[in-house]
Write an enzyme that holds these catalytic residues in place. Structure first.
Site, PDB file in Angstrom:
ATOM      1  N   PRO A  65       0.834  -1.200   0.000  1.00 50.18           N
ATOM      2  CG  PRO A  65      -0.594  -1.512   1.789  1.00 50.18           C
ATOM      3  CD  PRO A  65       0.704  -1.989   1.242  1.00 50.18           C
ATOM      4  CG  MET A  66       3.438   2.568  -1.888  1.00 46.40           C
ATOM      5  SD  MET A  66       4.606   2.613  -3.285  1.00 46.40           S
ATOM      6  CE  MET A  66       3.707   1.587  -4.478  1.00 46.40           C
ATOM      7  CD  GLN A 168      -1.252  -1.125   5.144  1.00 49.12           C
ATOM      8  OE1 GLN A 168      -1.152   0.073   4.901  1.00 49.12           O
ATOM      9  NE2 GLN A 168      -0.202  -1.942   5.214  1.00 49.12           N
ATOM     10  CB  CYS A 199       2.681   4.213   8.283  1.00 51.19           C
ATOM     11  SG  CYS A 199       2.638   5.880   7.590  1.00 51.19           S
ATOM     12  CE  LYS A 239       5.097  -3.182   3.398  1.00 52.46           C
ATOM     13  NZ  LYS A 239       5.707  -1.919   3.902  1.00 52.46           N
ATOM     14  N   GLY A 302      11.774  -4.129   0.972  1.00 51.75           N
ATOM     15  CA  GLY A 302      12.836  -3.144   1.097  1.00 51.75           C
ATOM     16  C   GLY A 302      13.917  -3.313   0.054  1.00 51.75           C
ATOM     17  CG  ASP A 303      16.884  -1.121  -0.372  1.00 49.68           C
ATOM     18  OD1 ASP A 303      16.144  -0.121  -0.464  1.00 49.68           O
ATOM     19  OD2 ASP A 303      17.898  -1.145   0.361  1.00 49.68           O
ATOM     20  N   GLY A 325       7.171  -2.020  -3.157  1.00 44.68           N
ATOM     21  CA  GLY A 325       6.609  -0.688  -3.027  1.00 44.68           C
ATOM     22  C   GLY A 325       7.140   0.236  -4.100  1.00 44.68           C
ATOM     23  NE  ARG A 326      10.943   3.565  -1.280  1.00 45.61           N
ATOM     24  CZ  ARG A 326      12.237   3.773  -1.021  1.00 45.61           C
ATOM     25  NH1 ARG A 326      12.817   4.898  -1.417  1.00 45.61           N
ATOM     26  NH2 ARG A 326      12.945   2.853  -0.395  1.00 45.61           N
TER      27      ARG A 326
END
Length: 465
Positions: A65-66, A168, A199, A239, A302-303, A325-326
């Site tokens: 979720p973003m 979420q 978050c 998460k 992550g990454d 995510g990103r």
């Protein structure tokens, strides 16, 4: 690079009734080798892939979720570009009274998905897989949901055909979280509920929410217990981050508590709240969580900037799947790459600028439907332009025009002027989106004094990160 020992086989067996009063299930991974004859008992079943409650997931990939990003328009684009409907592995028939290995492969959307060896006993089946990944909506505040805030009710809408539907929730009060979960169940608003304990933004942590909350172990347990008790058959996942900072790591205790309270899976973003989105994710924490939490899936986050990053994470940590995510900002093709990677294919999507522009247009058009107006859509899409065009040779004037359009038609006209055949740029498997660390994490006064108190902070009434 291919994933080691995939897909994994999970065995699920009956256990004692949980605190909610319904029969719980205990799960453990038996890897990809043929299970020992005593691996399964009466009423046990095996599932190929990753089992999130009753949902079989393959490839084991979750869209994180973003806020302001993972609305219905973005989720649909990611699913579409992935290029496959939910794969279904044919279930093997139970063999009454005997155990026998099941081997072979299933053809899924033109691909071969291996069915790893599993041992069957009476009532045991391998498969099926119900979801080609999970695509989670933006973070929803539980108070805003139960109060039926207009903006929040709009945010939880799913596009036709989205399945499973994943929501979420963020909350700091066990009762409010329980009411929100019950509302989702009673009104059939989703098929899967994720709880946010990761978050890092100040407006969340200063209320004791998000990545701050797991420090309060008893409060965390009460929230999880309330959510699971009200979820019925819907799986509840969490998460989280590794902790508030390096001096206040919380993830191991939080993972054990989640497993004890009937949570279906845990995902770990291997950064602290203080790191925010800066520095480097420490995947060794994911490996330690996997060692500590053995009965439910552990997902790593992550990454992950490309599919090979995901394969490295799995190889280094033993995690059961990944959360992205990103890395997918402006790059929904990453989900196609991940599907190929987990299925052992080296093929990677490298679209030319013309295909990128076409997907940008589809994304913008989908936003019109999601947000309800063309004006809102073109304004919202401006942040996506730079992500989609990262690495491409596009002049500053064209970029400026694309971020100042007033209509979909104008956007299409400008993208038609791009160099349609320009190839995918090299060296783009790099960080995307916001980054940078914080000097400190904003917390409620006295938050770190006692990790065992069960204080409940004021619940936010605004959804989104």
């Amino acid at each position: 690079m291919s994933a080691p020992d995939w897909p994994r086989t999970w065995v699920t067996c009956p256990s004692d009734p949980g605190r909610s009063g319904r029969a719980s299930r205990r799960r453990r991974s038996i890897g990809s080798s043929v299970a020992a004859n005593n691996a399964l008992g009466p009423g046990c079943a095996t599932t190929v892939g990753v089992k999130i409650g009753p949902i079989g997931v393959w490839p084991p990939v979750v869209l994180a979720p973003m806020a302001g990003i993972t609305n219905a328009a973005f989720r649909v684009i990611c699913r579409d570009v992935q290029g496959a409907a939910a794969p279904v592995l044919k279930a093997a028939a139970p063999v009454e009274g005997v155990t026998a290995p099941v081997q072979g492969a299933a053809s899924v959307q033109g691909m071969t998905v291996p069915v790893q060896d599993a041992t069957l006993q009476a009532g045991g089946v391998a498969g099926p897989v119900d979801a080609a990944g999970l695509y989670v909506c933006e973070m929803i505040t539980t108070r805003a949901l139960v109060e039926r805030n207009v903006k929040t009710m709009r945010m939880i809408r799913f596009a036709p055909g989205e399945s499973p539907r994943s929501i979420q929730l963020y909350g700091v009060d066990p009762d409010t979280v329980g009411r929100a979960v019950k509302m989702i169940v009673d009104e059939d608003l989703a098929d899967h509920i994720d709880l946010n304990f990761g978050c890092p933004v100040p407006k969340v942590t200063r209320r004791g929410g998000g990545s701050a909350l797991p420090y309060k172990r008893n409060l965390l347990r009460r929230i999880l217990r309330s959510a699971v008790a009200n979820a019925g058959a819907l799986p509840v996942t969490i998460k989280m981050r590794t902790g508030i900072d390096d001096d206040h790591l919380t993830y191991l205790d939080a993972g054990r508590i989640a497993q004890e309270e009937g949570v279906a899976a845990v995902a770990l973003h291997a950064r602290t709240a203080r790191q925010h989105y800066g520095g480097t994710a420490d995947w060794s924490h994911i490996a330690r969580l996997k060692e500590a939490v053995t009965q439910i899936p552990v997902l790593g986050n992550g990454d992950i900037w490309c599919a090979d990053d995901a394969m490295r994470m799995v190889a280094q940590t033993g995690c059961d799947g990944v959360v992205v995510g990103r890395g997918c900002l402006g790059r929904p093709w990453l989900f196609r790459d991940l599907q190929n990677a987990f299925n052992g294919s080296p093929e990677r999507a490298r679209p030319a600028l013309g295909e990128v522009a076409e997907v940008m247009g589809r994304h913008l058009e989908a936003l019109v439907g999601t947000l309800g107006s063309e004006r809102s859509a073109v304004v919202d899409f401006r942040k996506h332009v730079g992500w989609y065009l990262k690495g491409f040779t596009v002049g500053a004037e064209l970029r400026r025009e694309l971020t100042s359009v007033e209509s979909v038609d104008e956007f299409r006209r400008i993208t038609n002027n791009l160099d349609q055949g320009q190839p995918w740029p090299p060296n783009t498997d790099t960080p995307r989106g916001k980054s940078g660390e914080r000097s400190k994490v904003l917390l409620p006064e006295g938050w770190l004094d006692d990790p065992d108190d069960g204080v409940v902070s004021e619940e936010s009434d605004v959804s989104g990160g």
